[in-house]
Design an enzyme around this catalytic site. Structure first.
Site, PDB file in Angstrom:
ATOM      1  N   LYS A  38     -55.302  39.340  43.204  1.00 24.74           N
ATOM      2  CA  LYS A  38     -56.226  39.770  44.249  1.00 24.74           C
ATOM      3  C   LYS A  38     -56.659  41.185  43.936  1.00 24.74           C
ATOM      4  CE  LYS A  38     -56.335  40.816  49.172  1.00 24.74           C
ATOM      5  NZ  LYS A  38     -55.726  40.554  50.480  1.00 24.74           N
ATOM      6  N   LYS A  94     -58.778  35.634  43.682  1.00 31.23           N
ATOM      7  CA  LYS A  94     -59.660  36.146  44.730  1.00 31.23           C
ATOM      8  C   LYS A  94     -60.228  37.494  44.346  1.00 31.23           C
ATOM      9  CE  LYS A  94     -59.086  37.964  49.313  1.00 31.23           C
ATOM     10  NZ  LYS A  94     -58.140  38.421  50.280  1.00 31.23           N
TER      11      LYS A  94
HETATM   12  C1  PBG Z   1     -55.589  40.462  54.080  1.00 32.34           C
HETATM   13  C2  PBG Z   1     -56.759  39.739  53.532  1.00 32.34           C
HETATM   14  C3  PBG Z   1     -58.052  40.208  53.239  1.00 32.34           C
HETATM   15  C4  PBG Z   1     -58.805  39.111  52.848  1.00 32.34           C
HETATM   16  C5  PBG Z   1     -57.963  38.007  52.896  1.00 32.34           C
HETATM   17  N1  PBG Z   1     -56.702  38.427  53.316  1.00 32.34           N
HETATM   18  C6  PBG Z   1     -58.627  41.556  53.382  1.00 32.34           C
HETATM   19  C7  PBG Z   1     -58.235  42.636  52.486  1.00 32.34           C
HETATM   20  O1  PBG Z   1     -57.429  42.479  51.568  1.00 32.34           O
HETATM   21  O2  PBG Z   1     -58.725  43.728  52.717  1.00 32.34           O
HETATM   22  C8  PBG Z   1     -60.252  39.129  52.475  1.00 32.34           C
HETATM   23  C9  PBG Z   1     -60.945  37.815  52.592  1.00 32.34           C
HETATM   24  C10 PBG Z   1     -62.431  37.876  52.612  1.00 32.34           C
HETATM   25  O3  PBG Z   1     -63.073  38.896  52.311  1.00 32.34           O
HETATM   26  O4  PBG Z   1     -63.015  36.831  52.915  1.00 32.34           O
HETATM   27  N2  PBG Z   1     -54.991  41.380  53.263  1.00 32.34           N
END
Ligand code: PBG
Length: 342
Positions: A210, A263
């Site tokens: 991520k 992601k």
């Molecule tokens: C929580 C999380 C996030 C997303 C999914 N889980 C936000 C982040 O990391 O700031 C983002 C998902 C999206 O943008 O659709 N940490």
């Protein structure tokens, strides 16, 4: 067949060799359907749901057209209609009644996610209920774990709280927990926490690779989870690094991840392809809020065809290696797929 062009002096221009006329299999819709390598199916789609406290609430999220902030009863209704469309799963995010420095709202037994997930379990819906396991929506500073005095996230305190959160989500009835905090050791801590609480059969979907992406903007508005100061680059990955992403995935698999998530999706197709080749666990992708918002906004202006663009983006994500995709377009796509005969 006669050409509409004048006969050309073609002697110097070689014709395609017999075996190289690739257009042959593109001639008719039926031929194209026969040789199609990648197909989407509603069962491989997962819809994100944002849950807020209360009853009867369904508030549109401006930056995420088609998504709503739902109270637990409405989240159940939404999940029910997604199941009727054949959508494979939901991933539940919570906006708690109150936030604090540690993110207590994430693991309390009567938290919003716990309540929504519990209702879904009681309704015995025919889809997978995934709970996002993170603290950023629950902390008053918006970071993914409690802070040290210098403002950095305290990794080892965070993973204890994440394990607590995952166990409470499993107790509420989540089929899968999905840690997204990017803390080191979070998968091992959560596995130990789940097992100790008797949730031996609850799999972990690890948001392994991520990145600290600019594409999460609309989500942070939807989930009210933007960091109050700084950014997440101290824990989320640098999008420039592919080999490091593979190390993240290898560590998560070694710690016991049952499924991996890459992601954002379209900006990470290379990571998806490499993950699919290297690891024999199911690999999914998250088409994140910014990816969805770009398509929705351009389609609204008439600059692109929203339906075709969405289907092409998702098909590319699956072609690259994703077995399932989290997408804000899940309901629309499931409807479109029903309309396609091939
Ligand atoms: C929580 C999380 C996030 C997303 C999914 N889980 C936000 C982040 O990391 O700031 C983002 C998902 C999206 O943008 O659709 N940490």
């Amino acid at each position: 067949m006669t050409s509409v062009l004048d006969p050309q002096p073609t002697s110097a221009i070689p014709l395609p060799a017999a075996g190289h006329r690739l257009r042959r299999t593109r001639r008719t819709p039926a031929l194209r359907a026969l040789v199609r390598e990648t197909r989407l199916h509603p069962a491989m789609l997962v819809a994100p749901l944002f849950v807020v406290p209360g009853r009867g609430g369904r508030t549109p999220i401006p930056s995420l057209p088609g998504s709503f902030r739902l109270t637990p009863d409405e989240a159940l209704a939404e999940a029910r209609s997604l199941a009727a469309l054949g959508v494979g799963g939901v991933i539940v995010f919570g906006l708690p009644a109150a936030k604090d420095a540690e993110g207590t709202g994430a693991w309390i037994a009567d938290g919003v996610v716990q309540e929504a997930v519990g209702r879904m379990r009681d309704a015995d819906l025919d889809l997978v209920v995934i709970a996002d396991t993170c603290l950023c929506e629950y902390t008053d500073h918006g970071h993914c774990g409690p802070l040290l005095r210098d403002g950095r996230v305290d990794n080892d305190a965070a993973i204890r709280l994440l394990a607590e959160t995952a166990a409470s989500q499993a107790a509420a009835g989540a089929d899968v927990v999905a840690p997204s905090a990017m803390m080191d050791g979070q998968v091992a801590a959560i596995r130990a926490g789940l097992d100790a609480a008797g949730h031996l059969e609850v799999p972990i979907l690890a948001y392994a690779a991520k990145t600290a992406s600019a594409f999460y903007g609309p989500f942070r508005e939807a989930a009210d989870s933007a960091p109050a100061f700084g950014d997440r680059r101290g824990y989320q990955m640098d999008p420039a690094n592919a080999r490091e992403a593979l190390r993240e995935m290898a560590v998560d698999v070694a710690e016991g991840a049952d499924l991996l998530l890459v992601k954002p999706a379209l900006p990470s197709l290379d990571l998806l392809a490499r993950a699919r080749e290297r690891f024999d666990v199911p690999v999914g992708a998250y088409q994140v809020s910014g990816e969805h918002a770009m398509i929705a906004a351009a389609a609204e202006r008439g600059w692109i065809d929203g339906r075709r663009t969405n289907l092409e983006a998702l098909t590319s994500i699956v072609r690259a290696g994703a077995s399932f995709v989290i997408t804000y377009a899940a309901a629309d796509v499931a409807r479109w797929l029903r309309e396609e005969s091939r």
